[in-house]
Design a protein around this motif. Structure first.
Motif, PDB file in Angstrom:
ATOM      1  N   GLN A   1      43.919  28.953 -11.455  1.00  0.00           N
ATOM      2  CA  GLN A   1      42.782  27.724 -11.493  1.00  0.00           C
ATOM      3  C   GLN A   1      41.948  28.034 -10.181  1.00  0.00           C
ATOM      4  O   GLN A   1      41.848  27.306  -9.098  1.00  0.00           O
ATOM      5  N   PRO A   2      41.143  29.241 -10.026  1.00  0.00           N
ATOM      6  CA  PRO A   2      40.185  29.496  -9.001  1.00  0.00           C
ATOM      7  C   PRO A   2      39.590  28.576  -8.528  1.00  0.00           C
ATOM      8  O   PRO A   2      38.815  27.786  -9.243  1.00  0.00           O
ATOM      9  N   ASP A   3      39.321  28.348  -7.007  1.00  0.00           N
ATOM     10  CA  ASP A   3      38.318  27.374  -6.530  1.00  0.00           C
ATOM     11  C   ASP A   3      36.957  27.815  -6.399  1.00  0.00           C
ATOM     12  O   ASP A   3      36.257  26.939  -6.657  1.00  0.00           O
ATOM     13  N   VAL A   4      36.713  28.920  -6.605  1.00  0.00           N
ATOM     14  CA  VAL A   4      35.250  29.555  -6.851  1.00  0.00           C
ATOM     15  C   VAL A   4      35.283  30.427  -7.886  1.00  0.00           C
ATOM     16  O   VAL A   4      36.159  31.446  -8.092  1.00  0.00           O
ATOM     17  N   LEU A   5      34.655  30.388  -8.880  1.00  0.00           N
ATOM     18  CA  LEU A   5      34.621  31.137 -10.294  1.00  0.00           C
ATOM     19  C   LEU A   5      32.845  31.405 -10.533  1.00  0.00           C
ATOM     20  O   LEU A   5      32.350  30.681 -10.972  1.00  0.00           O
ATOM     21  N   LEU A   6      32.328  32.491  -9.914  1.00  0.00           N
ATOM     22  CA  LEU A   6      31.091  32.904 -10.058  1.00  0.00           C
ATOM     23  C   LEU A   6      31.138  34.074 -10.817  1.00  0.00           C
ATOM     24  O   LEU A   6      31.220  35.219 -10.777  1.00  0.00           O
ATOM     25  N   ILE A   7      30.393  34.149 -12.244  1.00  0.00           N
ATOM     26  CA  ILE A   7      30.350  35.148 -13.410  1.00  0.00           C
ATOM     27  C   ILE A   7      29.245  35.167 -14.310  1.00  0.00           C
ATOM     28  O   ILE A   7      28.581  34.239 -14.206  1.00  0.00           O
ATOM     29  N   GLY A   8      29.285  36.111 -14.926  1.00  0.00           N
ATOM     30  CA  GLY A   8      28.403  36.105 -16.231  1.00  0.00           C
ATOM     31  C   GLY A   8      29.171  35.629 -17.227  1.00  0.00           C
ATOM     32  O   GLY A   8      30.175  35.522 -17.192  1.00  0.00           O
ATOM     33  N   GLY A   9      28.480  35.249 -18.635  1.00  0.00           N
ATOM     34  CA  GLY A   9      28.957  35.215 -19.714  1.00  0.00           C
ATOM     35  C   GLY A   9      29.532  33.734 -20.232  1.00  0.00           C
ATOM     36  O   GLY A   9      30.506  33.494 -20.166  1.00  0.00           O
ATOM     37  N   SER A  10      28.341  32.793 -20.151  1.00  0.00           N
ATOM     38  CA  SER A  10      28.757  31.341 -20.728  1.00  0.00           C
ATOM     39  C   SER A  10      29.556  31.264 -22.036  1.00  0.00           C
ATOM     40  O   SER A  10      29.634  30.123 -22.319  1.00  0.00           O
TER      41      SER A  10
ATOM     42  N   THR B   1      35.563  22.765 -26.969  1.00  0.00           N
ATOM     43  CA  THR B   1      35.572  22.668 -25.641  1.00  0.00           C
ATOM     44  C   THR B   1      34.247  23.130 -24.668  1.00  0.00           C
ATOM     45  O   THR B   1      33.642  24.215 -25.269  1.00  0.00           O
ATOM     46  N   ASP B   2      34.065  22.308 -23.903  1.00  0.00           N
ATOM     47  CA  ASP B   2      32.918  22.675 -23.001  1.00  0.00           C
ATOM     48  C   ASP B   2      33.387  22.717 -21.510  1.00  0.00           C
ATOM     49  O   ASP B   2      33.268  21.646 -20.985  1.00  0.00           O
ATOM     50  N   TRP B   3      33.405  23.929 -20.846  1.00  0.00           N
ATOM     51  CA  TRP B   3      33.886  23.890 -19.633  1.00  0.00           C
ATOM     52  C   TRP B   3      32.771  23.664 -18.520  1.00  0.00           C
ATOM     53  O   TRP B   3      33.396  23.415 -17.417  1.00  0.00           O
ATOM     54  N   ILE B   4      31.581  23.730 -18.937  1.00  0.00           N
ATOM     55  CA  ILE B   4      30.785  23.397 -17.980  1.00  0.00           C
ATOM     56  C   ILE B   4      30.698  21.846 -17.882  1.00  0.00           C
ATOM     57  O   ILE B   4      30.547  21.564 -16.409  1.00  0.00           O
ATOM     58  N   THR B   5      30.989  20.918 -18.602  1.00  0.00           N
ATOM     59  CA  THR B   5      31.240  19.805 -18.540  1.00  0.00           C
ATOM     60  C   THR B   5      32.601  19.216 -17.983  1.00  0.00           C
ATOM     61  O   THR B   5      32.838  18.451 -16.907  1.00  0.00           O
TER      62      THR B   5
ATOM     63  N   TYR C   1      34.574  20.543  -9.816  1.00  0.00           N
ATOM     64  CA  TYR C   1      33.944  21.594  -9.678  1.00  0.00           C
ATOM     65  C   TYR C   1      32.380  21.312  -9.600  1.00  0.00           C
ATOM     66  O   TYR C   1      31.985  20.461 -10.311  1.00  0.00           O
ATOM     67  N   THR C   2      31.511  22.128  -8.530  1.00  0.00           N
ATOM     68  CA  THR C   2      30.116  22.176  -8.802  1.00  0.00           C
ATOM     69  C   THR C   2      29.676  23.283  -9.463  1.00  0.00           C
ATOM     70  O   THR C   2      30.007  24.113  -9.369  1.00  0.00           O
ATOM     71  N   PHE C   3      28.870  22.609 -10.565  1.00  0.00           N
ATOM     72  CA  PHE C   3      28.472  23.860 -11.507  1.00  0.00           C
ATOM     73  C   PHE C   3      27.009  24.323 -11.328  1.00  0.00           C
ATOM     74  O   PHE C   3      26.299  23.321 -10.902  1.00  0.00           O
ATOM     75  N   VAL C   4      26.887  25.509 -11.215  1.00  0.00           N
ATOM     76  CA  VAL C   4      25.534  26.027 -10.885  1.00  0.00           C
ATOM     77  C   VAL C   4      25.041  27.224 -12.005  1.00  0.00           C
ATOM     78  O   VAL C   4      26.285  27.855 -12.387  1.00  0.00           O
TER      79      VAL C   4
ATOM     80  N   GLY D   1      30.070  29.116 -11.302  1.00  0.00           N
ATOM     81  CA  GLY D   1      28.869  29.508 -11.727  1.00  0.00           C
ATOM     82  C   GLY D   1      28.975  30.354 -12.905  1.00  0.00           C
ATOM     83  O   GLY D   1      29.773  31.139 -12.834  1.00  0.00           O
ATOM     84  N   LEU D   2      27.824  29.995 -13.783  1.00  0.00           N
ATOM     85  CA  LEU D   2      27.562  30.977 -15.040  1.00  0.00           C
ATOM     86  C   LEU D   2      25.995  31.233 -15.058  1.00  0.00           C
ATOM     87  O   LEU D   2      25.266  30.476 -14.897  1.00  0.00           O
ATOM     88  N   PHE D   3      25.817  32.439 -14.981  1.00  0.00           N
ATOM     89  CA  PHE D   3      24.317  32.795 -14.885  1.00  0.00           C
ATOM     90  C   PHE D   3      23.788  33.666 -15.869  1.00  0.00           C
ATOM     91  O   PHE D   3      22.635  34.227 -15.795  1.00  0.00           O
ATOM     92  N   ASN D   4      24.379  33.909 -16.929  1.00  0.00           N
ATOM     93  CA  ASN D   4      23.918  34.440 -18.061  1.00  0.00           C
ATOM     94  C   ASN D   4      24.764  34.105 -19.232  1.00  0.00           C
ATOM     95  O   ASN D   4      25.939  33.493 -19.303  1.00  0.00           O
TER      96      ASN D   4
END
Length: 582
Positions: free
Chosen positions: A268-277, A294-298, A305-308, A324-327
């Motif tokens: 359960q990483p404290d920071v997860l910044l990746i592509g691929g939503s 399932t909606d992991w953004i919510t 988590y703070t979502f970006v 973070g999900l960027f694409n």
């Protein structure tokens, strides 16, 4: 008499075949662990005929609690989850008897001793596909030789001011060749893993999620040392390398399960910044690959988590946990984000972070933990552009990675308890063999210069806003690949990405791939491949990998190393003793 001997021989042969029992033990013989590292014990007996008795001993004592199963009428399995061992040499002996007699097997395991810690934090950079030749090509582009005397004009940040350096070899549990799943898993666990598997041993069941597991370094340092964990990748987030530091499955394509393990698993990483939503949004959302609601953004925000979802949001974010999900898929290449910026590449995602942005924000978030942190940063798209033979996009992603490494090294200078590592999971067959006169246009073999006719490239005559050279210049490098399908070579890059091959339109045994006609029309040299007709792109190679180390514990990285050794060297630098609990 001869006929009788012949028939007797056939009977004996048939008896031998019928009684060809096999016995497998996992962890495999020769496996190494750190103290307290958890693993699942799995014993499988195949071709069993009327099992009579069985005994399993560890260091001479019976193993208690084994769960007996029978996956099919001729097999027997014994499983014991979440085991660990103290320092030293250990021996597991298995014996069973069936109608064909007695079968025995032994596995010996070694648990390495703990040493005093040298590092509090680890920043591990993995360039996917970053073999020695690939990193050297990036060096040649970023710092061309001085045309006045042939001397280098500079060095990559990852290659300068080294306090440790090694060459790393790769292999899989079941193959001399490797993929990203098993190689990243070797770095994460210290084990040899099957191709396409993540942190698990083989088993004889069809379920890809029930295989015997072996604990990752990220899970251990969080569980036993209370450190924070960060995972950053420019690839889609459930791809093999990021997944190897937080999930367990026999099939790297279990995307939904991997996404769930990020938030439900033992890391359960404290920071997860990746592509691929697409693997984190409900099945009803456009582009989703999930099979449920399932909606992991919510849901991630309910977990704190703070979502970006953009570079702007990332740079402004605070808090102790960040997602973070960027694409919708992979984050496009550096060239596409910083220089070309075509609609074909960017689509609706016009504000994606650079790898150095994500690295910086991850560290700023993780360092709030007084116990320290472990951060894995992957330049995932190097590999994804080497596969389709697009060397320019691959190399400029290495240059993006190098700027992230430069930031991390600067951070480590003011935080001398931080170990910075740069390595790869596997290599590709990329090689620089000459230069190319771009003024002659694409696909001209006569424009290739070798030896003294090569001269010097002119990279750096124009640079972008981040200081990186533009690929369009009067004399470029001539770069090729050794493992290729049939394709058309243009020598020069292109603003719009194109696959090297297209389907031949056939099905069944006749199915295969042809050179992409769009590339061939540009003016190109048709190149006959050396891979099977079923191949549509380049493949990984067994070439060795670089490893560059900076900071405390870097003395553990030197000479020739097997990929599994990286795990133990990181554990040694951290003084990892997973028998401790917090």
């Amino acid at each position: 008499m001869q006929v009788m001997k012949y028939l007797l021989g056939l009977a004996l042969l048939a008896s031998t075949v019928a009684s060809a029992a096999s016995l497998s033990i996992y962890p495999y013989d020769g496996a190494k662990f750190v103290p307290g590292q958890r693993f699942d014990l799995r014993i499988e007996a195949e071709n069993v005929q009327e099992l009579k008795d069985a005994a399993v001993t560890l260091d001479g004592r019976p193993v208690e609690g084994l769960v007996r199963t029978t996956s099919k009428p001729t097999s027997a399995e014994w499983t014991l989850r979440s085991q660990s061992l103290p320092t030293g040499l250990h021996e597991l002996k298995v014996r069973y008897t069936d109608a064909n007699g007695e079968v025995t097997k032994t596995a010996r395991w070694y648990v390495v001793p703990v040493v005093a810690p040298r590092a509090k934090n680890v920043i591990l950079f993995i360039g996917d596909g970053l073999g020695w030749n690939t990193v050297n090509a990036a060096r040649l582009v970023a710092h061309p030789y001085n045309p006045a005397n042939g001397n280098a004009t500079g060095q990559l940040a990852m290659m300068s001011d080294l306090s440790g350096m090694a060459t790393v070899t790769t292999s899989s549990y079941d193959s001399a060749m490797a993929d990203s799943a098993n190689t990243a898993s070797s770095i994460a666990t210290g084990q040899k893993i099957q191709v396409n598997a993540l942190n698990v041993y083989p088993d004889n069941t069809a379920d890809s999620l029930d295989n015997p597991r072996v604990e990752t370094i990220t899970a251990m340092v969080k569980r036993s040392m209370g450190k924070s964990i960060g995972i950053v990748s420019s690839a889609f987030g459930v791809d093999a390398t990021p997944a190897a530091f937080a999930s367990y499955t026999r099939r790297r394509g279990d995307y939904q399960a991997i996404a769930d393990q990020y938030f439900k698993g033992d890391v359960q990483p404290d920071v997860l910044l990746i592509g691929g939503s697409r693997d984190f949004i409900p099945s009803t959302a456009p582009g989703s690959r999930r099979k449920d609601a399932t909606d992991w953004i919510t849901d991630s925000q309910k977990q704190g988590y703070t979502f970006v979802s953009s570079r702007t949001e990332l740079n402004a974010a605070g808090g102790n946990k960040l997602f973070g999900l960027f694409n919708i898929d992979n984050i496009p290449s550096y060239l596409d984000r910083a220089q070309y910026q075509t609609p074909e590449a960017l689509g609706d995602f016009k504000d994606m972070p650079y790898l150095w942005d994500s690295t910086k924000k991850a560290v700023e978030t993780l360092e709030k933990n007084p116990n320290g942190f472990f951060l894995m940063v992957e330049a995932g798209m190097v590999d994804k552009y080497e596969h389709p033979l697009d060397w320019q996009r691959a190399i400029w992603d290495v240059l993006e990675l190098d700027k992230a490494v430069e930031w991390a090294k600067t951070y480590a200078k003011s935080h001398p308890d931080t170990l910075v590592l740069v390595t790869a999971d596997h290599a590709h067959s990329l090689s620089v063999y000459g230069t190319y006169d771009a003024a002659k246009g694409p696909g001209k073999r006569e424009a290739v210069g070798v030896y003294e006719a090569a001269g010097f490239p002119t990279y750096g005559d124009k640079r972008d806003a981040n200081g990186l050279p533009l690929p369009e210049t009067s004399r470029t490098y001539a770069v090729g690949f050794a493992a290729v399908p049939d394709y058309c070579e243009t020598y020069l890059g292109r603003r719009v990405f194109l696959d090297p091959t297209v389907s031949n339109g056939q099905t069944g045994a006749a199915a295969g791939f042809l050179p992409n006609p769009k590339l061939c029309q540009e003016g190109a040299v048709t190149r006959t491949g050396n891979l099977p007709p079923s191949a549509n792109q380049g493949v990984h190679t067994a070439d060795p990998l670089p490893l560059f180390a900076f900071g405390p514990g870097s003395e553990n990285f030197f000479g020739m190393m097997d990929q599994t050794d990286l795990f133990f060297s990181m554990a040694r630098a951290l003084g990892l003793d997973a028998t401790r609990t917090r």
